[in-house]
Motif scaffolding. Structure first.
Motif, PDB file in Angstrom:
ATOM      1  N   ASP A  22       0.675  -1.218  -0.014  1.00  0.00           N
ATOM      2  CA  ASP A  22       0.026   0.152  -0.038  1.00  0.00           C
ATOM      3  C   ASP A  22       0.861   1.189  -0.044  1.00  0.00           C
ATOM      4  O   ASP A  22       0.645   2.213  -0.584  1.00  0.00           O
ATOM      5  CB  ASP A  22      -0.801   0.053   1.137  1.00  0.00           C
ATOM      6  CG  ASP A  22      -1.823   1.287   1.502  1.00  0.00           C
ATOM      7  OD1 ASP A  22      -2.624   1.431   0.316  1.00  0.00           O
ATOM      8  OD2 ASP A  22      -1.630   2.261   2.209  1.00  0.00           O
ATOM      9  N   TYR A  23       1.867   1.261   0.682  1.00  0.00           N
ATOM     10  CA  TYR A  23       2.876   2.205   0.906  1.00  0.00           C
ATOM     11  C   TYR A  23       3.487   2.763  -0.346  1.00  0.00           C
ATOM     12  O   TYR A  23       3.801   3.715  -0.739  1.00  0.00           O
ATOM     13  CB  TYR A  23       3.932   2.124   2.014  1.00  0.00           C
ATOM     14  CG  TYR A  23       4.716   3.234   2.279  1.00  0.00           C
ATOM     15  CD1 TYR A  23       4.714   4.009   3.334  1.00  0.00           C
ATOM     16  CD2 TYR A  23       5.881   3.639   1.365  1.00  0.00           C
ATOM     17  CE1 TYR A  23       5.319   5.208   3.586  1.00  0.00           C
ATOM     18  CE2 TYR A  23       6.636   4.730   1.864  1.00  0.00           C
ATOM     19  CZ  TYR A  23       6.299   5.602   3.045  1.00  0.00           C
ATOM     20  OH  TYR A  23       6.979   6.594   3.366  1.00  0.00           O
ATOM     21  N   PHE A  24       3.930   1.690  -1.144  1.00  0.00           N
ATOM     22  CA  PHE A  24       4.502   1.847  -2.578  1.00  0.00           C
ATOM     23  C   PHE A  24       3.856   1.804  -3.673  1.00  0.00           C
ATOM     24  O   PHE A  24       4.181   2.072  -4.796  1.00  0.00           O
ATOM     25  CB  PHE A  24       5.750   0.900  -2.554  1.00  0.00           C
ATOM     26  CG  PHE A  24       6.789   1.363  -1.612  1.00  0.00           C
ATOM     27  CD1 PHE A  24       7.596   2.385  -1.665  1.00  0.00           C
ATOM     28  CD2 PHE A  24       7.201   0.732  -0.537  1.00  0.00           C
ATOM     29  CE1 PHE A  24       8.899   2.566  -0.848  1.00  0.00           C
ATOM     30  CE2 PHE A  24       8.282   0.642   0.417  1.00  0.00           C
ATOM     31  CZ  PHE A  24       9.131   1.957   0.175  1.00  0.00           C
ATOM     32  N   GLY A  25       2.365   1.745  -3.265  1.00  0.00           N
ATOM     33  CA  GLY A  25       1.484   1.690  -4.367  1.00  0.00           C
ATOM     34  C   GLY A  25       1.268   0.691  -5.366  1.00  0.00           C
ATOM     35  O   GLY A  25       1.007   0.663  -6.558  1.00  0.00           O
ATOM     36  N   SER A  26       1.634  -0.638  -4.881  1.00  0.00           N
ATOM     37  CA  SER A  26       1.827  -1.648  -5.741  1.00  0.00           C
ATOM     38  C   SER A  26       0.656  -2.653  -4.979  1.00  0.00           C
ATOM     39  O   SER A  26       0.852  -4.000  -5.268  1.00  0.00           O
ATOM     40  CB  SER A  26       3.109  -2.458  -5.606  1.00  0.00           C
ATOM     41  OG  SER A  26       3.562  -2.667  -4.390  1.00  0.00           O
ATOM     42  N   ALA A  27      -0.275  -2.208  -4.312  1.00  0.00           N
ATOM     43  CA  ALA A  27      -1.293  -3.078  -3.590  1.00  0.00           C
ATOM     44  C   ALA A  27      -1.959  -3.888  -4.525  1.00  0.00           C
ATOM     45  O   ALA A  27      -2.533  -5.046  -4.248  1.00  0.00           O
ATOM     46  CB  ALA A  27      -2.304  -2.371  -2.626  1.00  0.00           C
ATOM     47  N   ASP A  28      -2.321  -3.076  -5.894  1.00  0.00           N
ATOM     48  CA  ASP A  28      -3.342  -3.764  -6.773  1.00  0.00           C
ATOM     49  C   ASP A  28      -2.672  -5.267  -7.370  1.00  0.00           C
ATOM     50  O   ASP A  28      -3.535  -6.138  -7.627  1.00  0.00           O
ATOM     51  CB  ASP A  28      -3.499  -2.877  -8.010  1.00  0.00           C
ATOM     52  CG  ASP A  28      -4.229  -1.761  -7.673  1.00  0.00           C
ATOM     53  OD1 ASP A  28      -5.015  -1.949  -6.525  1.00  0.00           O
ATOM     54  OD2 ASP A  28      -4.425  -0.800  -8.408  1.00  0.00           O
ATOM     55  N   GLU A  29      -1.315  -5.053  -7.555  1.00  0.00           N
ATOM     56  CA  GLU A  29      -0.764  -6.497  -7.719  1.00  0.00           C
ATOM     57  C   GLU A  29      -0.983  -7.680  -7.200  1.00  0.00           C
ATOM     58  O   GLU A  29      -0.811  -8.805  -7.468  1.00  0.00           O
ATOM     59  CB  GLU A  29       0.688  -5.962  -8.309  1.00  0.00           C
ATOM     60  CG  GLU A  29       0.927  -5.275  -9.541  1.00  0.00           C
ATOM     61  CD  GLU A  29       0.917  -3.728  -9.050  1.00  0.00           C
ATOM     62  OE1 GLU A  29       0.472  -3.206  -8.226  1.00  0.00           O
ATOM     63  OE2 GLU A  29       1.495  -2.834  -9.905  1.00  0.00           O
ATOM     64  N   MET A  30      -0.862  -7.115  -5.828  1.00  0.00           N
ATOM     65  CA  MET A  30      -1.036  -8.373  -4.860  1.00  0.00           C
ATOM     66  C   MET A  30      -2.235  -8.411  -4.227  1.00  0.00           C
ATOM     67  O   MET A  30      -2.579  -9.290  -3.224  1.00  0.00           O
ATOM     68  CB  MET A  30       0.025  -8.144  -3.809  1.00  0.00           C
ATOM     69  CG  MET A  30       0.516  -9.510  -2.878  1.00  0.00           C
ATOM     70  SD  MET A  30       1.778  -9.055  -1.619  1.00  0.00           S
ATOM     71  CE  MET A  30       2.061 -10.782  -1.210  1.00  0.00           C
ATOM     72  N   LYS A  31      -3.130  -7.685  -4.581  1.00  0.00           N
ATOM     73  CA  LYS A  31      -4.824  -7.791  -3.974  1.00  0.00           C
ATOM     74  C   LYS A  31      -5.327  -9.095  -4.041  1.00  0.00           C
ATOM     75  O   LYS A  31      -5.742  -9.519  -2.655  1.00  0.00           O
ATOM     76  CB  LYS A  31      -5.602  -6.674  -4.490  1.00  0.00           C
ATOM     77  CG  LYS A  31      -6.760  -6.675  -3.790  1.00  0.00           C
ATOM     78  CD  LYS A  31      -7.903  -5.504  -4.426  1.00  0.00           C
ATOM     79  CE  LYS A  31      -9.022  -5.373  -3.602  1.00  0.00           C
ATOM     80  NZ  LYS A  31      -9.833  -6.559  -3.609  1.00  0.00           N
ATOM     81  N   ASN A  32      -5.441  -9.705  -5.039  1.00  0.00           N
ATOM     82  CA  ASN A  32      -6.052 -11.081  -4.839  1.00  0.00           C
ATOM     83  C   ASN A  32      -5.313 -12.045  -4.012  1.00  0.00           C
ATOM     84  O   ASN A  32      -6.143 -12.821  -3.172  1.00  0.00           O
ATOM     85  CB  ASN A  32      -5.999 -11.492  -6.378  1.00  0.00           C
ATOM     86  CG  ASN A  32      -6.954 -10.917  -7.222  1.00  0.00           C
ATOM     87  OD1 ASN A  32      -7.851 -10.118  -6.776  1.00  0.00           O
ATOM     88  ND2 ASN A  32      -6.839 -11.013  -8.621  1.00  0.00           N
ATOM     89  N   ASP A  33      -3.936 -12.111  -3.861  1.00  0.00           N
ATOM     90  CA  ASP A  33      -3.383 -13.079  -3.246  1.00  0.00           C
ATOM     91  C   ASP A  33      -3.558 -12.616  -1.604  1.00  0.00           C
ATOM     92  O   ASP A  33      -3.774 -13.622  -0.797  1.00  0.00           O
ATOM     93  CB  ASP A  33      -1.844 -13.095  -3.325  1.00  0.00           C
ATOM     94  CG  ASP A  33      -1.393 -13.840  -4.487  1.00  0.00           C
ATOM     95  OD1 ASP A  33      -2.262 -14.636  -5.126  1.00  0.00           O
ATOM     96  OD2 ASP A  33      -0.421 -13.615  -5.162  1.00  0.00           O
TER      97      ASP A  33
END
Length: 247
Positions: free
Chosen positions: A215-226
Motif C-alpha cells: 500500500d505504501y509503495f502503490g503496488s497493492a493492486d498487483e498483490m490484492k487477490n493473493d
C-alpha cells in the motif's frame, strides 16, 4: 496452517519485483530492509520446520515482530526514522567507546586509532542533537506507537524469555512433570497450541507487512487477490485453528 505460511511466503517473494521505491530515500531503504528482513526470517523459520525441528523459531519470531513494529511506525510517520537513527548512534557509541578504552582484546583495532575517535565524536554529536529534541523510545514505546501494547505485554514477553534463555523458558523447554517428579527432555515436540501460535504469528506478521508495504509503495493492486485469499482463509479458520502444523 503451515501450508498457508509457505504459500504466503512464496507469494511475498513473487511480488517483490512489483515494489518500486526511491533508493535515494533513507526512509524507503529502511522500509524495504525491514520488509525484506521479515521475509528472510520467515524463510529461516520454515527451514527449521522442514527439518522437523522447532527450537529457534521463536527467537526468529521475536526479531520478525520487532522489525514489524518498526515497519508499522515508519510507514505511519517518516520522522520515526530519527528514533531508529538515534539507536544506531547509541550502539556505535557503546562499541567505539569500549574499543578506544583499550581494555577489550576483541576491539584492539580501535586502540590508538584516530579514525574511531573521530567516529565516536560524530556519533555523540548526532545522538546529542536527537536527545535535545526527543528521547530514545523504549521497546514498550515502540509497541505502543504501533498499537501493539497488548502484544508487548503478552506474546513479546514470552518471546524475549525464550531468546534470553530465561529460567521460565528453560524449564518449559527441558522439563516435564512425570508421576510426581520431573523428567529432563531434549528435542521434545512442542504442544500443538504452542506451535500453532508461533506459525500463526508469523502468518499475521507477514500478511500485515505485505499489506502495509504494498500500500505504501502503490503496488497493492498487483498483490490484492493473493492477500484477499490469505486473509479470508485465515479468518475462516479462526484463532483456535491448530491443524496443518508441518512435518
Amino acid at each position: 496452517m503451515y501450508g498457508l505460511l509457505i504459500d504466503l511466503y512464496h507469494a511475498s517473494v513473487k511480488h517483490l519485483p512489483s515494489l518500486k521505491f526511491n533508493k535515494g530515500s533513507e526512509v524507503h531503504r529502511t522500509l524495504i530492509s525491514l520488509y525484506a528482513t521479515t521475509i528472510e526470517l520467515t524463510n529461516s523459520a520454515i527451514i527449521i520446520r522442514e527439518g522437523g525441528a522447532y527450537t529457534g523459531m521463536d527467537i526468529l519470531l521475536r526479531s520478525a515482530m520487532e522489525a514489524h513494529v518498526d515497519l508499522i511506525n515508519l510507514a505511519n510517520d517518516d520522522a520515526y526514522l530519527q528514533a531508529m537513527n538515534a539507536v544506531y548512534h547509541k550502539e556505535w557509541i557503546k562499541l567505539t567507546g569500549a574499543g578506544i578504552g583499550g581494555d577489550n582484546p576483541f576491539l584492539v583495532f580501535f586502540k590508538d586509532n584516530p579514525e574511531p575517535k573521530a567516529q565516536l565524536a560524530y556519533h555523540e554529536k548526532e545522538l546529542a542533537a536527537f536527545k535535545a529534541a526527543s528521547s530514545i523510545p523504549t521497546n514498550l514505546d515502540k509497541f505502543k506507537k504501533a498499537g501493539m501494547e497488548d502484544i508487548y505485554r503478552s506474546a513479546y514477553n514470552s518471546l524475549c524469555n525464550d531468546s534470553h534463555n530465561n529460567i521460565r523458558a528453560l524449564t518449559h523447554r527441558h522439563f516435564r512433570p512425570r508421576e510426581g517428579d520431573l523428567e529432563m527432555v531434549i528435542f521434545d515436540v512442542p504442544s500443538k497450541t504452542d506451535l500453532a501460535a508461533t506459525l500463526d504469528t508469523f502468518i499475521a506478521i507477514l500478511l500485515k507487512s505485505n499489506e502495509i508495504i504494498h500500500d505504501y509503495f502503490g503496488s497493492a493492486d498487483e498483490m490484492k487477490n493473493d492477500l484477499d485469499y490469505f486473509r479470508r482463509f485465515r479468518d475462516e479458520k479462526g484463532r483456535e485453528w491448530v491443524g496443518d502444523l508441518g512435518v
